[in-house]
Design a protein around this motif. Structure first.
Motif, PDB file in Angstrom:
ATOM      1  N   TRP A   1       0.545  -1.087  -0.096  1.00 45.23           N
ATOM      2  CA  TRP A   1      -0.038  -0.443   0.290  1.00 45.23           C
ATOM      3  C   TRP A   1       1.005   1.224  -0.129  1.00 45.23           C
ATOM      4  CZ3 TRP A   1      -4.924   0.755  -1.156  1.00 45.23           C
ATOM      5  CH2 TRP A   1      -5.447   2.159  -0.473  1.00 45.23           C
ATOM      6  N   PHE A   2       2.361   1.122   1.274  1.00 42.19           N
ATOM      7  CA  PHE A   2       3.142   2.175   1.027  1.00 42.19           C
ATOM      8  C   PHE A   2       4.027   1.585   0.508  1.00 42.19           C
ATOM      9  CE2 PHE A   2       0.032   4.988   2.870  1.00 42.19           C
ATOM     10  CZ  PHE A   2       0.059   6.428   2.742  1.00 42.19           C
ATOM     11  N   CYS A   3       4.893   1.578  -0.678  1.00 43.06           N
ATOM     12  CA  CYS A   3       6.410   2.032  -0.781  1.00 43.06           C
ATOM     13  C   CYS A   3       7.163   3.214  -0.930  1.00 43.06           C
ATOM     14  CB  CYS A   3       6.384   1.227  -2.193  1.00 43.06           C
ATOM     15  SG  CYS A   3       8.300   0.678  -2.799  1.00 43.06           S
ATOM     16  N   SER A   4       8.044   2.821  -0.298  1.00 39.73           N
ATOM     17  CA  SER A   4       8.667   4.830  -0.132  1.00 39.73           C
ATOM     18  C   SER A   4       9.835   4.831  -1.172  1.00 39.73           C
ATOM     19  CB  SER A   4       9.601   4.846   1.903  1.00 39.73           C
ATOM     20  OG  SER A   4       8.368   4.696   2.287  1.00 39.73           O
ATOM     21  N   ALA A   5      10.328   5.588  -1.886  1.00 38.77           N
ATOM     22  CA  ALA A   5      10.987   5.986  -2.270  1.00 38.77           C
ATOM     23  C   ALA A   5      11.054   5.009  -3.443  1.00 38.77           C
ATOM     24  CB  ALA A   5      12.872   6.508  -2.269  1.00 38.77           C
TER      25      ALA A   5
ATOM     26  N   LYS B   1       1.466   8.256  -4.385  1.00 41.53           N
ATOM     27  CA  LYS B   1       0.222   8.892  -3.771  1.00 41.53           C
ATOM     28  C   LYS B   1       0.223  10.521  -3.785  1.00 41.53           C
ATOM     29  CE  LYS B   1      -1.275   4.952  -1.269  1.00 41.53           C
ATOM     30  NZ  LYS B   1      -2.100   4.360  -1.275  1.00 41.53           N
ATOM     31  N   ASP B   2      -1.528  10.567  -3.264  1.00 43.69           N
ATOM     32  CA  ASP B   2      -1.110  12.425  -3.757  1.00 43.69           C
ATOM     33  C   ASP B   2      -1.151  12.456  -2.445  1.00 43.69           C
ATOM     34  OD1 ASP B   2      -1.961  15.426  -4.096  1.00 43.69           O
ATOM     35  OD2 ASP B   2      -4.060  14.184  -5.360  1.00 43.69           O
ATOM     36  N   LYS B   3       0.032  12.953  -2.023  1.00 40.96           N
ATOM     37  CA  LYS B   3       0.498  13.282  -0.181  1.00 40.96           C
ATOM     38  C   LYS B   3      -0.613  14.926   0.053  1.00 40.96           C
ATOM     39  CE  LYS B   3       4.430  12.148  -0.267  1.00 40.96           C
ATOM     40  NZ  LYS B   3       4.870  11.549  -1.741  1.00 40.96           N
ATOM     41  N   LEU B   4      -0.597  14.800   1.025  1.00 36.67           N
ATOM     42  CA  LEU B   4      -0.979  16.222   1.917  1.00 36.67           C
ATOM     43  C   LEU B   4       0.539  17.764   1.174  1.00 36.67           C
ATOM     44  CD1 LEU B   4      -2.234  18.634   3.011  1.00 36.67           C
ATOM     45  CD2 LEU B   4      -0.997  17.401   5.063  1.00 36.67           C
ATOM     46  N   GLY B   5       1.429  16.370   2.052  1.00 36.82           N
ATOM     47  CA  GLY B   5       2.583  17.110   1.703  1.00 36.82           C
ATOM     48  C   GLY B   5       3.862  16.687   0.978  1.00 36.82           C
ATOM     49  N   ASN B   6       5.181  17.096   1.143  1.00 36.00           N
ATOM     50  CA  ASN B   6       6.490  15.774   1.569  1.00 36.00           C
ATOM     51  C   ASN B   6       6.140  16.223  -0.347  1.00 36.00           C
ATOM     52  OD1 ASN B   6       7.479  12.978   1.269  1.00 36.00           O
ATOM     53  ND2 ASN B   6       8.224  14.457   2.359  1.00 36.00           N
ATOM     54  N   ARG B   7       5.245  16.544  -0.998  1.00 41.50           N
ATOM     55  CA  ARG B   7       5.095  16.521  -2.728  1.00 41.50           C
ATOM     56  C   ARG B   7       6.370  16.018  -3.637  1.00 41.50           C
ATOM     57  NH1 ARG B   7      -0.227  16.393  -2.976  1.00 41.50           N
ATOM     58  NH2 ARG B   7      -0.450  17.456  -5.812  1.00 41.50           N
ATOM     59  N   SER B   8       7.936  16.067  -2.728  1.00 39.75           N
ATOM     60  CA  SER B   8       8.072  16.342  -4.353  1.00 39.75           C
ATOM     61  C   SER B   8       9.019  15.073  -4.118  1.00 39.75           C
ATOM     62  CB  SER B   8       9.582  16.898  -4.001  1.00 39.75           C
ATOM     63  OG  SER B   8      10.258  16.344  -2.479  1.00 39.75           O
ATOM     64  N   ASN B   9       8.829  14.047  -3.067  1.00 41.15           N
ATOM     65  CA  ASN B   9       9.348  12.307  -2.762  1.00 41.15           C
ATOM     66  C   ASN B   9       8.074  12.001  -3.292  1.00 41.15           C
ATOM     67  OD1 ASN B   9      10.323  10.599  -2.472  1.00 41.15           O
ATOM     68  ND2 ASN B   9       9.194  10.886  -0.484  1.00 41.15           N
TER      69      ASN B   9
END
Length: 544
Positions: free
Chosen positions: A215-219, A258-266
């Motif tokens: 559901w979440f894979c970072s980087a 994911k369309d995130k609140l912040g952390n938009r560049s990542n």
């Protein structure tokens, strides 16, 4: 053309062209405190170079550009072949490349590596926090990989490299590599034991085929990933390379970003495994045990990231109020504004001081320090990350309407500020981890009490807070329902003890009065007026 009435006055200059590290007295003092004298000149020089880059108008613009131009998912090439790649703006690569070159993944290979990296992490967060995610994952993967010496021999030199090699190639052809992770599944969230991704053994010993969804894979643009999946003997840790040894792409299907609140560049992605090749890391059925040190490292980075966001927000607020005039005087000289700024500065200083103390414990590596980390990391992660959002929002308010305008940079900090509290285990997970350490590892509490005991007798409010904490710990009835309050107190007492020992008297006095003595209100700007608040604010000014 400007109209004849459009004369700009009473606006502060941009906070650029300065040394972000050298202007942070709290951080420079902490580095001095935790590194040996023979390394200080080298480390201060290295961090000041990064600080000057961080404060330059050019690098700040790169950070803004990376945030304004989020990554895009490209699942297929023009011929219809599946490629599953993430495209980034050039500014992202510039910022991430400088982070790698600055040693933000190299702590394990350098003397005083964790302290110097922690300080650099805190400084670099103030450029653009999004790029810190892959840097954190890469750094944290090293202890997990060390459970398998063969894997560590291949990957560790590349993960600790200061070369940013963005091309997807087999590990043996890489000068440097980045790592991500895939732990969370939609049905389980933080309860990773509920994961259903299956790992089927292959003919070659230690290799498996993975099938399932993360559901979440970072980087997701990284070269390799640490993944949890259910093997025959239970939940197990695996290394999933992006590119196989023969140069072909591993099955790594990026379903969406994911369309995130912040952390938009990542980029954060949902990933599908369908016969994906993986190599086991550690023993079957011991997946959580294998990644526990990785989790501790990323949680400490959450503390550092929040401390960096707080520092930048406070620096912007103090800078603005230093130049802005209202009601016949500078804002910084107004008693009520000074109270607000001092209160924010206290929170920032306490966060930085605690974060660097934990980094120093990582460098020490003794049993005593490892026991301290077992309790202090989740407590710090819980409290510091929760304090970040209110600090940043209050700092934005110090700029008035300007702080609500995107050009000021404060809205980006506001959107980023809740992130570290959620990632790597939200508040309840941290509080429960604290309880687990208290119940299962008595050496952790002993190490904690020895640490805070070093300041005993120096401030009566701290002494009383320690006494109250011991009373709480003696009553275990219904402790889970009280876990958040207990965790908060553990963090506050530890912060207070460190400030009493190391901060100027006016800072320690203000912290103990407001955070431990209860002589302040719930909102910022309610410190006792009898305190020396001017000195507290001056200490937080971003001046070299």
């Amino acid at each position: 053309m400007a109209g004849t009435t459009h004369t700009v006055s009473n606006q502060p200059p941009s906070l650029t062209g300065y040394d972000v590290y050298g202007a942070d007295r709290v951080l420079t003092e902490a580095v001095d405190r935790h590194v040996s004298p023979d390394l200080r000149e080298e480390i201060h020089g290295e961090l000041s170079a990064l600080g000057r880059a961080s404060g330059s108008a050019q690098v700040q613009e790169w950070g803004a550009q990376a945030n304004d131009n989020p990554p895009r998912l490209r699942t297929h090439d023009r011929h219809g072949h599946r490629v599953d790649e993430v495209e980034f703006h050039p500014a992202w690569h510039r910022v991430l490349g400088k982070g790698v070159a600055a040693g933000l993944t190299a702590a394990w290979a350098r003397p005083a590596g964790h302290v110097r990296r922690a300080a650099a992490f805190l400084v670099w967060t103030q450029v653009e926090a999004g790029n810190l995610c892959p840097l954190s994952m890469t750094h944290a993967a090293v202890p997990a990989l060390r459970t398998d010496p063969d894997l560590a021999a291949i990957w560790e030199p590349r993960l600790t490299s200061t070369v940013y090699d963005r091309e997807l190639r087999p590990a043996r052809l890489k000068a440097g590599a980045l790592f991500g992770m895939g732990m969370t599944e939609k049905q389980g969230g933080s309860d990773v034991r509920a994961n259903t991704t299956a790992a089927t053994p292959l003919a070659e010993d230690g290799t498996y085929a993975l099938t399932g969804h993360k559901w979440f894979c970072s980087a997701p643009m990284s070269d390799g990933f640490l993944v949890l999946a259910q093997a025959p003997e239970g939940l197990t840790c695996f290394l999933v390379p992006r590119v196989l040894e023969d140069g072909s792409r591993n099955v790594f299907l990026l379903q969406r970003l994911k369309d995130k609140l912040g952390n938009r560049s990542n980029a954060s992605a949902e990933v599908e495994f369908d016969g994906t090749w993986a190599r086991r890391v550690g023993e079957e059925g011991r997946g959580v045990r294998t990644i526990i040190d990785m989790v501790a490292a990323t949680r400490l980075d959450c503390v550092l990231g929040s401390a960096g966001l707080m520092r930048q927000a406070v620096a912007q607020a103090v800078h603005h109020c230093t130049y802005r005039e209202a009601f016949d005087g500078r804002l910084i000289d107004k008693p009520l504004m000074r109270n607000v700024l001092a209160d924010l500065a206290l929170e920032s200083e306490a966060a930085t001081t605690l974060a660097l103390r934990l980094a120093a414990a990582c460098d020490d590596g003794s049993e005593q320090e490892r026991a301290l980390l077992r309790l202090a990391v989740p407590a710090a992660k819980y409290w510091v990350t929760k304090r970040c959002a209110p600090v940043v929002v209050e700092a934005a308010e110090c700029l008035g309407g300007n702080g609500y305008v995107e050009e000021s940079g404060l809205p980006r900090l506001v959107r980023e500020s809740p992130l570290n509290s959620i990632w790597e285990g939200a508040g309840n997970v941290q509080a429960l981890d604290v309880l687990r350490a208290l119940r299962r590892e008595p050496t952790a509490l002993n190490a904690y009490l020895q640490e805070v005991g070093r300041a005993r007798g120096a401030d009566h409010r701290l002494d009383q807070a320690i006494k109250n904490l011991l009373t709480d710990l003696a009553d275990l009835d219904g402790i889970e329902a009280r876990a958040r309050r207990l965790t908060e107190r553990l963090a506050l007492v530890l912060q207070g003890s460190l400030l009493v020992r190391f901060a100027p008297p006016e800072v320690a006095d203000a912290f103990c009065a407001s955070r431990l003595g209860g002589d302040a209100g719930a909102a910022f700007g309610t410190l006792p007026h009898t305190l020396n608040l001017k000195s507290v604010v001056n200490r937080a000014r971003p001046t070299n």
